[in-house]
Design a protein around this motif. Structure first.
Motif, PDB file in Angstrom:
ATOM      1  N   MET A   1      50.982  30.136  59.996  1.00 57.78           N
ATOM      2  CA  MET A   1      50.981  30.785  58.697  1.00 57.78           C
ATOM      3  C   MET A   1      49.699  30.438  57.954  1.00 57.78           C
ATOM      4  O   MET A   1      49.229  29.317  57.997  1.00 57.78           O
ATOM      5  CB  MET A   1      52.223  30.357  57.909  1.00 57.78           C
ATOM      6  N   SER A   2      49.163  31.385  57.270  1.00 55.63           N
ATOM      7  CA  SER A   2      47.913  31.212  56.538  1.00 55.63           C
ATOM      8  C   SER A   2      48.156  30.474  55.229  1.00 55.63           C
ATOM      9  O   SER A   2      49.122  30.720  54.528  1.00 55.63           O
ATOM     10  CB  SER A   2      47.306  32.588  56.245  1.00 55.63           C
ATOM     11  N   SER A   3      47.248  29.576  54.907  1.00 59.70           N
ATOM     12  CA  SER A   3      47.376  28.838  53.650  1.00 59.70           C
ATOM     13  C   SER A   3      46.110  29.035  52.818  1.00 59.70           C
ATOM     14  O   SER A   3      45.358  28.107  52.562  1.00 59.70           O
ATOM     15  CB  SER A   3      47.638  27.362  53.914  1.00 59.70           C
ATOM     16  N   ILE A   4      45.882  30.264  52.432  1.00 59.88           N
ATOM     17  CA  ILE A   4      44.719  30.603  51.613  1.00 59.88           C
ATOM     18  C   ILE A   4      45.017  30.219  50.174  1.00 59.88           C
ATOM     19  O   ILE A   4      46.074  30.536  49.637  1.00 59.88           O
ATOM     20  CB  ILE A   4      44.409  32.113  51.698  1.00 59.88           C
ATOM     21  N   LYS A   5      44.087  29.547  49.559  1.00 61.76           N
ATOM     22  CA  LYS A   5      44.236  29.126  48.172  1.00 61.76           C
ATOM     23  C   LYS A   5      43.825  30.290  47.262  1.00 61.76           C
ATOM     24  O   LYS A   5      42.712  30.792  47.332  1.00 61.76           O
ATOM     25  CB  LYS A   5      43.358  27.896  47.904  1.00 61.76           C
ATOM     26  N   ILE A   6      44.768  30.710  46.414  1.00 61.35           N
ATOM     27  CA  ILE A   6      44.516  31.795  45.467  1.00 61.35           C
ATOM     28  C   ILE A   6      44.557  31.185  44.067  1.00 61.35           C
ATOM     29  O   ILE A   6      45.475  30.441  43.736  1.00 61.35           O
ATOM     30  CB  ILE A   6      45.562  32.910  45.596  1.00 61.35           C
ATOM     31  N   SER A   7      43.567  31.521  43.287  1.00 61.44           N
ATOM     32  CA  SER A   7      43.480  30.933  41.942  1.00 61.44           C
ATOM     33  C   SER A   7      44.628  31.416  41.056  1.00 61.44           C
ATOM     34  O   SER A   7      45.187  32.496  41.268  1.00 61.44           O
ATOM     35  CB  SER A   7      42.141  31.306  41.286  1.00 61.44           C
ATOM     36  N   ARG A   8      44.949  30.599  40.083  1.00 59.39           N
ATOM     37  CA  ARG A   8      46.004  30.945  39.125  1.00 59.39           C
ATOM     38  C   ARG A   8      45.643  32.229  38.387  1.00 59.39           C
ATOM     39  O   ARG A   8      46.498  33.079  38.140  1.00 59.39           O
ATOM     40  CB  ARG A   8      46.204  29.773  38.140  1.00 59.39           C
ATOM     41  N   GLN A   9      44.395  32.399  38.061  1.00 57.01           N
ATOM     42  CA  GLN A   9      43.940  33.607  37.359  1.00 57.01           C
ATOM     43  C   GLN A   9      44.218  34.855  38.205  1.00 57.01           C
ATOM     44  O   GLN A   9      44.710  35.859  37.690  1.00 57.01           O
ATOM     45  CB  GLN A   9      42.452  33.490  37.035  1.00 57.01           C
ATOM     46  N   ASP A  10      43.907  34.788  39.485  1.00 58.32           N
ATOM     47  CA  ASP A  10      44.161  35.920  40.375  1.00 58.32           C
ATOM     48  C   ASP A  10      45.661  36.175  40.529  1.00 58.32           C
ATOM     49  O   ASP A  10      46.110  37.325  40.559  1.00 58.32           O
ATOM     50  CB  ASP A  10      43.529  35.686  41.745  1.00 58.32           C
ATOM     51  N   LYS A  11      46.438  35.117  40.638  1.00 60.04           N
ATOM     52  CA  LYS A  11      47.896  35.271  40.743  1.00 60.04           C
ATOM     53  C   LYS A  11      48.465  35.913  39.483  1.00 60.04           C
ATOM     54  O   LYS A  11      49.329  36.793  39.563  1.00 60.04           O
ATOM     55  CB  LYS A  11      48.571  33.914  40.972  1.00 60.04           C
ATOM     56  N   ASN A  12      47.983  35.473  38.334  1.00 64.63           N
ATOM     57  CA  ASN A  12      48.470  36.041  37.076  1.00 64.63           C
ATOM     58  C   ASN A  12      48.116  37.525  36.949  1.00 64.63           C
ATOM     59  O   ASN A  12      48.934  38.325  36.490  1.00 64.63           O
ATOM     60  CB  ASN A  12      47.920  35.270  35.879  1.00 64.63           C
ATOM     61  N   LEU A  13      46.911  37.884  37.368  1.00 67.90           N
ATOM     62  CA  LEU A  13      46.497  39.280  37.327  1.00 67.90           C
ATOM     63  C   LEU A  13      47.375  40.117  38.261  1.00 67.90           C
ATOM     64  O   LEU A  13      47.865  41.182  37.877  1.00 67.90           O
ATOM     65  CB  LEU A  13      45.028  39.418  37.711  1.00 67.90           C
ATOM     66  N   MET A  14      47.582  39.631  39.467  1.00 70.54           N
ATOM     67  CA  MET A  14      48.408  40.367  40.429  1.00 70.54           C
ATOM     68  C   MET A  14      49.828  40.505  39.914  1.00 70.54           C
ATOM     69  O   MET A  14      50.440  41.570  40.017  1.00 70.54           O
ATOM     70  CB  MET A  14      48.385  39.661  41.787  1.00 70.54           C
ATOM     71  N   ARG A  15      50.368  39.447  39.339  1.00 61.80           N
ATOM     72  CA  ARG A  15      51.725  39.499  38.801  1.00 61.80           C
ATOM     73  C   ARG A  15      51.815  40.536  37.683  1.00 61.80           C
ATOM     74  O   ARG A  15      52.764  41.323  37.636  1.00 61.80           O
ATOM     75  CB  ARG A  15      52.152  38.127  38.288  1.00 61.80           C
ATOM     76  N   LYS A  16      50.824  40.561  36.801  1.00 56.56           N
ATOM     77  CA  LYS A  16      50.805  41.544  35.716  1.00 56.56           C
ATOM     78  C   LYS A  16      50.788  42.963  36.273  1.00 56.56           C
ATOM     79  O   LYS A  16      51.517  43.840  35.803  1.00 56.56           O
ATOM     80  CB  LYS A  16      49.595  41.300  34.824  1.00 56.56           C
ATOM     81  N   GLN A  17      49.969  43.185  37.281  1.00 47.10           N
ATOM     82  CA  GLN A  17      49.879  44.511  37.894  1.00 47.10           C
ATOM     83  C   GLN A  17      51.196  44.898  38.571  1.00 47.10           C
ATOM     84  O   GLN A  17      51.671  46.028  38.428  1.00 47.10           O
ATOM     85  CB  GLN A  17      48.729  44.547  38.904  1.00 47.10           C
ATOM     86  N   LEU A  18      51.800  43.959  39.272  1.00 49.05           N
ATOM     87  CA  LEU A  18      53.063  44.242  39.945  1.00 49.05           C
ATOM     88  C   LEU A  18      54.193  44.474  38.947  1.00 49.05           C
ATOM     89  O   LEU A  18      55.072  45.304  39.179  1.00 49.05           O
ATOM     90  CB  LEU A  18      53.421  43.109  40.910  1.00 49.05           C
ATOM     91  N   GLU A  19      54.160  43.751  37.825  1.00 47.80           N
ATOM     92  CA  GLU A  19      55.166  43.985  36.787  1.00 47.80           C
ATOM     93  C   GLU A  19      55.050  45.402  36.232  1.00 47.80           C
ATOM     94  O   GLU A  19      56.061  46.044  35.952  1.00 47.80           O
ATOM     95  CB  GLU A  19      55.031  42.955  35.665  1.00 47.80           C
ATOM     96  N   GLU A  20      53.827  45.898  36.105  1.00 51.24           N
ATOM     97  CA  GLU A  20      53.613  47.271  35.642  1.00 51.24           C
ATOM     98  C   GLU A  20      54.156  48.270  36.673  1.00 51.24           C
ATOM     99  O   GLU A  20      54.832  49.242  36.313  1.00 51.24           O
ATOM    100  CB  GLU A  20      52.129  47.519  35.400  1.00 51.24           C
ATOM    101  N   ILE A  21      53.884  48.025  37.938  1.00 45.80           N
ATOM    102  CA  ILE A  21      54.390  48.890  39.001  1.00 45.80           C
ATOM    103  C   ILE A  21      55.918  48.883  38.999  1.00 45.80           C
ATOM    104  O   ILE A  21      56.558  49.938  39.117  1.00 45.80           O
ATOM    105  CB  ILE A  21      53.838  48.452  40.378  1.00 45.80           C
ATOM    106  N   LEU A  22      56.517  47.710  38.860  1.00 48.72           N
ATOM    107  CA  LEU A  22      57.979  47.616  38.824  1.00 48.72           C
ATOM    108  C   LEU A  22      58.559  48.403  37.655  1.00 48.72           C
ATOM    109  O   LEU A  22      59.589  49.070  37.794  1.00 48.72           O
ATOM    110  CB  LEU A  22      58.426  46.153  38.742  1.00 48.72           C
ATOM    111  N   SER A  23      57.923  48.339  36.529  1.00 44.04           N
ATOM    112  CA  SER A  23      58.381  49.083  35.362  1.00 44.04           C
ATOM    113  C   SER A  23      58.370  50.588  35.639  1.00 44.04           C
ATOM    114  O   SER A  23      59.326  51.301  35.332  1.00 44.04           O
ATOM    115  CB  SER A  23      57.494  48.756  34.156  1.00 44.04           C
TER     116      SER A  23
END
Length: 72
Positions: A1-23
């Protein structure tokens, strides 16, 4: 399994985008459900039901991904 480190800023941006898609998907789910209820022709009702199920599956997929990959 890959263990790529993703920054908190990138995770927050992706989460925001996915929340919009879910809506959007949840709004679409309501619209599909309404169209299904309004349909008189059984073939059309079946199509709306299938489309709704596919949308629900997509909602679950996006939600699971968001929880796994964009955790807080």
């Amino acid at each position: 399994m890959s263990s790529i480190k993703i920054s908190r800023q990138d995770k927050n941006l992706m989460r925001k985008q996915l929340e919009e898609i879910l809506s959007i998907q949840k709004d679409l789910d309501k619209k599909i459900d309404n169209y299904q209820q309004e349909s008189v022709v059984e073939e059309y009702r079946g199509f709306w039901q299938e489309l709704g199920q596919n949308n629900k599956d997509s909602i679950q997929r996006v939600s699971r991904y968001m929880v796994r990959k964009c955790n807080r």
